[in-house]
Design an enzyme around this catalytic site. Structure first.
Site, PDB file in Angstrom:
ATOM      1  N   GLY B  28      -2.299   0.939  -1.516  1.00  0.00           N
ATOM      2  CA  GLY B  28      -1.702   1.118  -2.843  1.00  0.00           C
ATOM      3  C   GLY B  28      -2.182   2.441  -3.393  1.00  0.00           C
ATOM      4  CB  SER B  29      -4.472   3.384  -6.140  1.00  0.00           C
ATOM      5  OG  SER B  29      -3.904   2.385  -6.898  1.00  0.00           O
ATOM      6  CB  CYS B  30      -6.369   2.724  -0.917  1.00  0.00           C
ATOM      7  SG  CYS B  30      -7.457   1.502  -1.651  1.00  0.00           S
ATOM      8  CB  VAL B  31      -5.673   8.244  -0.192  1.00  0.00           C
ATOM      9  CG1 VAL B  31      -7.140   8.604  -0.185  1.00  0.00           C
ATOM     10  CG2 VAL B  31      -4.874   9.295   0.532  1.00  0.00           C
ATOM     11  N   GLY B  95      -2.024   6.712  -1.947  1.00  0.00           N
ATOM     12  CA  GLY B  95      -2.326   7.325  -3.244  1.00  0.00           C
ATOM     13  C   GLY B  95      -1.222   7.098  -4.257  1.00  0.00           C
TER      14      GLY B  95
END
Lengths: 220, 162
Positions: B28-31, B95
Protein backbone atom coordinates in the site's frame (compact mmCIF):
# COMPACT_ATOMS: atom_id res chain seq x y z
CA UNK A 1 21.88 0.20 26.46
CA UNK A 2 21.47 -2.66 28.91
CA UNK A 3 19.66 -5.94 28.47
CA UNK A 4 16.75 -6.67 26.16
CA UNK A 5 15.62 -4.54 23.28
CA UNK A 6 14.62 -1.01 24.30
CA UNK A 7 11.18 -1.74 23.00
CA UNK A 8 10.63 -4.29 25.76
CA UNK A 9 11.53 -1.94 28.58
CA UNK A 10 8.89 0.43 29.90
CA UNK A 11 6.68 -0.76 27.09
CA UNK A 12 3.08 -0.06 27.87
CA UNK A 13 1.88 -3.14 26.03
CA UNK A 14 3.91 -5.41 28.32
CA UNK A 15 2.14 -3.81 31.29
CA UNK A 16 -1.26 -4.95 30.08
CA UNK A 17 -2.60 -7.86 32.12
CA UNK A 18 -5.71 -9.94 31.61
CA UNK A 19 -7.80 -7.43 33.58
CA UNK A 20 -6.63 -4.59 31.40
CA UNK A 21 -7.38 -6.50 28.22
CA UNK A 22 -10.84 -7.30 29.59
CA UNK A 23 -11.46 -3.61 30.13
CA UNK A 24 -10.34 -2.82 26.60
CA UNK A 25 -12.61 -5.54 25.25
CA UNK A 26 -15.44 -3.96 27.19
CA UNK A 27 -14.70 -0.67 25.46
CA UNK A 28 -14.86 -2.46 22.13
CA UNK A 29 -18.09 -4.08 23.24
CA UNK A 30 -19.72 -0.77 24.13
CA UNK A 31 -18.46 0.98 21.01
CA UNK A 32 -19.48 -1.76 18.63
CA UNK A 33 -22.75 -2.21 20.50
CA UNK A 34 -23.74 1.32 19.58
CA UNK A 35 -22.60 0.77 16.00
CA UNK A 36 -24.68 -2.38 15.81
CA UNK A 37 -27.74 -0.54 17.12
CA UNK A 38 -27.25 2.17 14.52
CA UNK A 39 -26.94 -0.43 11.77
CA UNK A 40 -29.98 -2.25 13.05
CA UNK A 41 -32.07 0.93 12.87
CA UNK A 42 -30.69 1.78 9.46
CA UNK A 43 -31.55 -1.65 8.04
CA UNK A 44 -34.56 -2.31 10.19
CA UNK A 45 -33.41 -5.80 11.07
CA UNK A 46 -31.74 -7.72 13.81
CA UNK A 47 -27.99 -7.17 14.12
CA UNK A 48 -25.70 -9.29 16.31
CA UNK A 49 -22.12 -8.95 17.32
CA UNK A 50 -19.26 -11.21 18.35
CA UNK A 51 -17.35 -11.19 21.61
CA UNK A 52 -14.68 -8.50 21.19
CA UNK A 53 -11.05 -9.49 20.84
CA UNK A 54 -8.34 -7.29 22.32
CA UNK A 55 -4.99 -8.58 21.15
CA UNK A 56 -1.39 -7.52 20.92
CA UNK A 57 0.44 -8.70 17.87
CA UNK A 58 3.34 -7.80 15.63
CA UNK A 59 2.82 -5.52 12.68
CA UNK A 60 3.52 -8.43 10.31
CA UNK A 61 0.85 -10.58 11.95
CA UNK A 62 -1.86 -7.95 12.08
CA UNK A 63 -3.26 -8.28 8.57
CA UNK A 64 -2.98 -12.09 8.43
CA UNK A 65 -4.99 -12.25 11.64
CA UNK A 66 -7.91 -10.40 10.04
CA UNK A 67 -7.72 -11.48 6.39
CA UNK A 68 -7.85 -14.92 4.83
CA UNK A 69 -6.45 -13.64 1.53
CA UNK A 70 -4.12 -10.61 1.63
CA UNK A 71 -5.03 -9.56 -1.92
CA UNK A 72 -8.80 -9.89 -1.66
CA UNK A 73 -10.50 -6.53 -2.23
CA UNK A 74 -11.97 -5.01 0.89
CA UNK A 75 -13.82 -1.84 1.73
CA UNK A 76 -12.40 0.09 4.66
CA UNK A 77 -13.82 3.24 6.18
CA UNK A 78 -11.32 4.87 8.49
CA UNK A 79 -11.63 7.71 10.94
CA UNK A 80 -8.89 9.34 12.94
CA UNK A 81 -9.77 10.94 16.25
CA UNK A 82 -8.05 13.77 18.05
CA UNK A 83 -8.57 15.24 21.53
CA UNK A 84 -7.77 13.27 24.69
CA UNK A 85 -7.94 10.12 22.68
CA UNK A 86 -5.99 9.81 19.45
CA UNK A 87 -6.61 6.62 17.57
CA UNK A 88 -7.68 5.07 14.32
CA UNK A 89 -11.02 3.40 13.97
CA UNK A 90 -11.63 1.18 11.00
CA UNK A 91 -14.79 -0.41 9.67
CA UNK A 92 -14.11 -3.30 7.26
CA UNK A 93 -16.59 -4.83 4.82
CA UNK A 94 -16.29 -7.57 2.20
CA UNK A 95 -17.87 -7.44 -1.25
CA UNK A 96 -20.82 -9.69 -0.39
CA UNK A 97 -21.71 -7.53 2.59
CA UNK A 98 -21.47 -4.32 0.63
CA UNK A 99 -23.77 -5.77 -2.01
CA UNK A 100 -26.24 -6.88 0.61
CA UNK A 101 -26.15 -3.45 2.21
CA UNK A 102 -26.76 -1.69 -1.09
CA UNK A 103 -29.59 -4.08 -1.84
CA UNK A 104 -31.35 -3.51 1.46
CA UNK A 105 -31.05 0.26 1.35
CA UNK A 106 -31.12 1.16 -2.33
CA UNK A 107 -32.51 -1.97 -3.95
CA UNK A 108 -29.41 -1.90 -6.10
CA UNK A 109 -26.44 -4.15 -6.53
CA UNK A 110 -22.92 -2.76 -6.93
CA UNK A 111 -20.46 -3.98 -9.55
CA UNK A 112 -19.09 -7.49 -9.13
CA UNK A 113 -15.73 -5.86 -9.31
CA UNK A 114 -15.43 -3.66 -6.26
CA UNK A 115 -12.72 -1.66 -7.98
CA UNK A 116 -15.20 -0.39 -10.57
CA UNK A 117 -17.72 0.91 -8.08
CA UNK A 118 -19.28 4.29 -8.93
CA UNK A 119 -18.39 7.50 -7.08
CA UNK A 120 -21.91 7.77 -5.71
CA UNK A 121 -21.88 4.23 -4.32
CA UNK A 122 -18.46 4.91 -2.92
CA UNK A 123 -19.52 7.96 -0.96
CA UNK A 124 -22.75 6.22 0.05
CA UNK A 125 -20.78 3.35 1.58
CA UNK A 126 -18.41 5.80 3.21
CA UNK A 127 -21.43 7.49 4.79
CA UNK A 128 -22.72 4.23 6.24
CA UNK A 129 -19.28 3.39 7.57
CA UNK A 130 -19.11 6.85 9.00
CA UNK A 131 -22.39 6.41 10.89
CA UNK A 132 -21.08 3.19 12.44
CA UNK A 133 -17.76 4.76 13.41
CA UNK A 134 -19.33 7.88 14.91
CA UNK A 135 -21.64 5.82 17.09
CA UNK A 136 -18.65 3.82 18.23
CA UNK A 137 -16.74 6.97 19.14
CA UNK A 138 -19.59 8.62 21.02
CA UNK A 139 -20.11 5.45 23.08
CA UNK A 140 -16.47 5.39 24.13
CA UNK A 141 -16.52 9.08 24.96
CA UNK A 142 -19.47 8.51 27.27
CA UNK A 143 -17.95 5.45 28.89
CA UNK A 144 -14.46 6.79 29.51
CA UNK A 145 -15.31 10.47 29.95
CA UNK A 146 -12.45 11.29 27.60
CA UNK A 147 -12.84 13.75 24.76
CA UNK A 148 -12.61 12.44 21.23
CA UNK A 149 -13.06 14.44 18.05
CA UNK A 150 -13.51 12.19 15.04
CA UNK A 151 -12.14 13.56 11.79
CA UNK A 152 -14.00 13.25 8.49
CA UNK A 153 -13.80 9.57 7.53
CA UNK A 154 -12.04 8.36 4.45
CA UNK A 155 -12.78 5.28 2.36
CA UNK A 156 -10.44 2.89 0.62
CA UNK A 157 -11.40 -0.01 -1.61
CA UNK A 158 -8.38 -2.16 -2.31
CA UNK A 159 -6.31 -5.21 -1.39
CA UNK A 160 -7.04 -5.84 2.28
CA UNK A 161 -3.41 -6.13 3.33
CA UNK A 162 -2.40 -2.96 1.50
CA UNK A 163 -5.09 -1.08 3.43
CA UNK A 164 -4.38 -2.54 6.87
CA UNK A 165 -0.60 -2.25 6.63
CA UNK A 166 -0.92 1.38 5.56
CA UNK A 167 -3.09 2.19 8.59
CA UNK A 168 -0.47 0.77 10.93
CA UNK A 169 2.34 2.94 9.59
CA UNK A 170 1.85 5.83 11.99
CA UNK A 171 2.11 3.61 15.03
CA UNK A 172 4.99 1.74 13.49
CA UNK A 173 7.54 4.56 13.60
CA UNK A 174 8.60 3.60 17.09
CA UNK A 175 7.16 0.14 17.62
CA UNK A 176 6.89 -3.27 16.04
CA UNK A 177 3.78 -4.33 17.90
CA UNK A 178 0.24 -3.08 17.87
CA UNK A 179 -2.82 -3.39 20.08
CA UNK A 180 -6.10 -3.88 18.27
CA UNK A 181 -9.61 -4.33 19.56
CA UNK A 182 -11.83 -6.10 17.04
CA UNK A 183 -15.53 -6.88 16.97
CA UNK A 184 -17.58 -8.51 14.23
CA UNK A 185 -21.05 -7.14 13.52
CA UNK A 186 -23.42 -9.30 11.48
CA UNK A 187 -27.09 -9.68 10.61
CA UNK A 188 -28.96 -12.77 11.78
CA UNK A 189 -28.22 -14.89 8.75
CA UNK A 190 -24.67 -13.62 8.32
CA UNK A 191 -25.30 -11.96 5.00
CA UNK A 192 -23.80 -8.78 6.22
CA UNK A 193 -20.49 -8.83 7.99
CA UNK A 194 -18.37 -6.01 9.23
CA UNK A 195 -15.34 -5.90 11.46
CA UNK A 196 -14.75 -2.82 13.57
CA UNK A 197 -11.12 -2.35 14.54
CA UNK A 198 -9.90 0.15 17.10
CA UNK A 199 -6.20 1.03 17.08
CA UNK A 200 -5.20 3.31 19.94
CA UNK A 201 -1.67 4.70 20.02
CA UNK A 202 0.56 4.29 23.11
CA UNK A 203 -0.21 7.67 24.59
CA UNK A 204 -3.93 7.15 24.16
CA UNK A 205 -3.77 3.72 25.70
CA UNK A 206 -2.08 5.23 28.74
CA UNK A 207 -4.84 7.83 29.02
CA UNK A 208 -7.58 5.24 28.77
CA UNK A 209 -5.96 2.89 31.27
CA UNK A 210 -5.32 5.57 33.87
CA UNK A 211 -8.88 6.78 33.44
CA UNK A 212 -10.30 3.31 34.01
CA UNK A 213 -7.91 2.00 36.64
CA UNK A 214 -6.85 5.30 38.23
CA UNK A 215 -4.70 3.97 41.10
CA UNK A 216 -4.06 0.55 39.68
CA UNK A 217 -2.32 1.96 36.65
CA UNK A 218 1.12 3.50 36.99
CA UNK A 219 1.66 6.25 34.43
CA UNK A 220 4.68 5.82 32.23
CA UNK B 1 7.30 -25.41 -13.90
CA UNK B 2 6.78 -23.54 -10.67
CA UNK B 3 9.68 -21.48 -9.44
CA UNK B 4 10.32 -20.90 -5.80
CA UNK B 5 8.73 -17.62 -4.66
CA UNK B 6 10.34 -15.93 -1.70
CA UNK B 7 8.18 -13.38 0.08
CA UNK B 8 9.52 -10.17 1.54
CA UNK B 9 7.00 -9.49 4.30
CA UNK B 10 6.41 -6.04 5.68
CA UNK B 11 9.71 -4.61 6.98
CA UNK B 12 11.74 -7.44 5.44
CA UNK B 13 14.54 -7.71 2.88
CA UNK B 14 14.97 -10.83 0.74
CA UNK B 15 17.83 -11.53 -1.60
CA UNK B 16 18.38 -14.34 -4.07
CA UNK B 17 19.83 -15.55 -7.32
CA UNK B 18 18.36 -16.61 -10.67
CA UNK B 19 16.04 -18.48 -11.27
CA UNK B 20 14.37 -17.57 -8.00
CA UNK B 21 11.44 -15.16 -7.80
CA UNK B 22 11.12 -12.62 -5.01
CA UNK B 23 7.73 -11.16 -4.16
CA UNK B 24 6.03 -8.50 -2.04
CA UNK B 25 2.30 -8.92 -1.55
CA UNK B 26 -0.18 -6.03 -1.35
CA UNK B 27 2.08 -3.00 -1.06
CA UNK B 28 0.00 0.00 0.00
CA UNK B 29 1.91 3.02 1.26
CA UNK B 30 4.84 0.68 1.71
CA UNK B 31 7.42 0.78 -1.03
CA UNK B 32 9.04 -2.18 -2.74
CA UNK B 33 12.64 -1.54 -3.76
CA UNK B 34 14.15 -4.00 -6.22
CA UNK B 35 17.93 -4.03 -6.65
CA UNK B 36 19.54 -6.10 -9.40
CA UNK B 37 23.03 -6.96 -10.57
CA UNK B 38 22.47 -8.42 -14.06
CA UNK B 39 25.91 -10.05 -14.30
CA UNK B 40 25.55 -12.78 -11.66
CA UNK B 41 21.74 -12.35 -11.78
CA UNK B 42 21.65 -11.51 -8.12
CA UNK B 43 18.90 -9.36 -6.72
CA UNK B 44 17.13 -8.15 -3.62
CA UNK B 45 13.66 -6.95 -2.74
CA UNK B 46 12.86 -4.75 0.23
CA UNK B 47 9.33 -4.16 1.57
CA UNK B 48 9.95 -0.97 3.55
CA UNK B 49 7.30 0.87 5.56
CA UNK B 50 8.60 4.27 6.58
CA UNK B 51 10.86 6.89 4.99
CA UNK B 52 13.71 7.57 7.41
CA UNK B 53 15.34 5.58 10.17
CA UNK B 54 16.27 8.69 12.14
CA UNK B 55 12.58 9.48 12.69
CA UNK B 56 12.19 6.70 15.20
CA UNK B 57 12.76 7.55 18.86
CA UNK B 58 13.40 3.93 19.72
CA UNK B 59 16.60 2.27 18.75
CA UNK B 60 15.31 -1.20 18.16
CA UNK B 61 17.27 -2.80 15.38
CA UNK B 62 14.85 -3.12 12.50
CA UNK B 63 16.63 -1.59 9.49
CA UNK B 64 14.32 -3.31 7.01
CA UNK B 65 11.44 -1.16 8.21
CA UNK B 66 12.88 2.13 7.00
CA UNK B 67 13.50 2.91 3.35
CA UNK B 68 16.94 4.49 3.80
CA UNK B 69 18.40 1.85 6.12
CA UNK B 70 16.77 -0.98 4.15
CA UNK B 71 18.51 0.14 0.94
CA UNK B 72 21.91 0.32 2.63
CA UNK B 73 21.48 -3.09 4.23
CA UNK B 74 20.28 -4.65 0.98
CA UNK B 75 23.32 -3.29 -0.89
CA UNK B 76 25.56 -4.72 1.83
CA UNK B 77 23.90 -8.14 1.67
CA UNK B 78 24.15 -8.33 -2.11
CA UNK B 79 27.78 -7.21 -2.20
CA UNK B 80 28.60 -9.91 0.33
CA UNK B 81 27.11 -12.45 -2.10
CA UNK B 82 29.31 -11.17 -4.90
CA UNK B 83 27.35 -8.36 -6.54
CA UNK B 84 29.21 -5.26 -7.78
CA UNK B 85 27.72 -1.90 -6.71
CA UNK B 86 28.56 -0.22 -10.03
CA UNK B 87 26.41 -2.75 -11.89
CA UNK B 88 23.31 -2.27 -9.73
CA UNK B 89 20.05 -1.08 -11.24
CA UNK B 90 16.90 -0.46 -9.23
CA UNK B 91 13.13 -0.33 -9.66
CA UNK B 92 10.52 1.12 -7.34
CA UNK B 93 6.95 -0.10 -6.76
CA UNK B 94 4.22 1.03 -4.37
CA UNK B 95 4.17 4.11 -2.18
CA UNK B 96 0.48 4.68 -2.81
CA UNK B 97 -1.76 7.07 -0.96
CA UNK B 98 -4.42 4.70 0.35
CA UNK B 99 -6.52 7.25 2.25
CA UNK B 100 -7.32 10.89 1.87
CA UNK B 101 -6.26 11.53 5.43
CA UNK B 102 -3.39 14.00 5.38
CA UNK B 103 -1.19 12.28 7.96
CA UNK B 104 -1.43 9.01 6.14
CA UNK B 105 0.36 10.14 2.99
CA UNK B 106 3.51 8.31 3.89
CA UNK B 107 3.58 6.66 0.47
CA UNK B 108 4.85 9.78 -1.28
CA UNK B 109 7.52 10.32 1.35
CA UNK B 110 8.61 6.69 1.09
CA UNK B 111 9.15 7.08 -2.64
CA UNK B 112 11.08 10.34 -2.20
CA UNK B 113 13.25 8.77 0.45
CA UNK B 114 13.98 5.78 -1.81
CA UNK B 115 14.97 8.05 -4.71
CA UNK B 116 17.29 10.05 -2.45
CA UNK B 117 18.95 6.99 -0.90
CA UNK B 118 19.49 5.37 -4.31
CA UNK B 119 20.93 8.61 -5.68
CA UNK B 120 23.33 8.73 -2.73
CA UNK B 121 24.43 5.21 -3.50
CA UNK B 122 24.79 6.15 -7.20
CA UNK B 123 22.32 3.43 -8.25
CA UNK B 124 20.15 4.32 -11.26
CA UNK B 125 16.38 3.85 -11.03
CA UNK B 126 15.46 2.27 -14.36
CA UNK B 127 11.70 1.95 -13.80
CA UNK B 128 8.97 3.01 -11.38
CA UNK B 129 5.33 2.16 -10.74
CA UNK B 130 4.60 4.33 -7.73
CA UNK B 131 2.07 6.64 -6.11
CA UNK B 132 -1.64 6.91 -7.05
CA UNK B 133 -4.23 5.43 -4.72
CA UNK B 134 -4.10 1.67 -5.12
CA UNK B 135 -2.21 -1.30 -3.71
CA UNK B 136 0.15 -3.46 -5.74
CA UNK B 137 1.62 -6.95 -5.62
CA UNK B 138 5.01 -7.38 -7.24
CA UNK B 139 6.96 -10.42 -8.44
CA UNK B 140 10.67 -9.93 -9.16
CA UNK B 141 12.16 -12.43 -11.63
CA UNK B 142 15.85 -12.80 -10.89
CA UNK B 143 16.46 -14.66 -14.16
CA UNK B 144 15.65 -11.52 -16.17
CA UNK B 145 15.50 -8.62 -13.68
CA UNK B 146 11.90 -8.00 -14.78
CA UNK B 147 9.04 -7.16 -12.44
CA UNK B 148 5.44 -8.23 -12.84
CA UNK B 149 2.89 -6.06 -11.04
CA UNK B 150 -0.82 -6.41 -10.44
CA UNK B 151 -3.51 -4.31 -8.80
CA UNK B 152 -6.49 -5.38 -6.69
CA UNK B 153 -9.67 -6.68 -8.29
CA UNK B 154 -10.31 -7.73 -11.86
CA UNK B 155 -8.66 -10.81 -13.19
CA UNK B 156 -5.88 -12.18 -11.12
CA UNK B 157 -4.05 -12.89 -14.37
CA UNK B 158 -3.69 -9.27 -15.30
CA UNK B 159 -0.01 -8.54 -14.81
CA UNK B 160 1.88 -5.51 -15.99
CA UNK B 161 5.56 -5.85 -16.85
CA UNK B 162 8.07 -3.35 -15.54
Amino acid sequence: MTGGTPEDRHEILTKLHADHLDALQEIGNIGAGHSATALSQLLNRRVDMSVPRAAICSIEEFSTKILSDPEEPLVAVISETSGDVAMHLVGLFDLASINRLMWIIRKQKVEDNLMEISTIDRSFICEIGSILLLHYVSAITEFTDLLMFPQVPSIAIDMGKAILDSILLLNAVDYNTVLSIEVDIFTDNVQLNSTMVMLPDRHTLNRIMSQLFSEGWAQE
Amino acid sequence: VSTEHITAGIGEIRIGKSPKVLQAIALGSCVGIALYDPQPKLGGLSHAMLPLEKETRKHSYSPGKFVDSAILLMIHKLVKKGAKPNRFVSKLVGGARMFEIKNLDIGTRNVQSARAALKNAAIPIVAEDVGKDFGRTVHFYLSTGKLLIRKAGGSRRHWREL
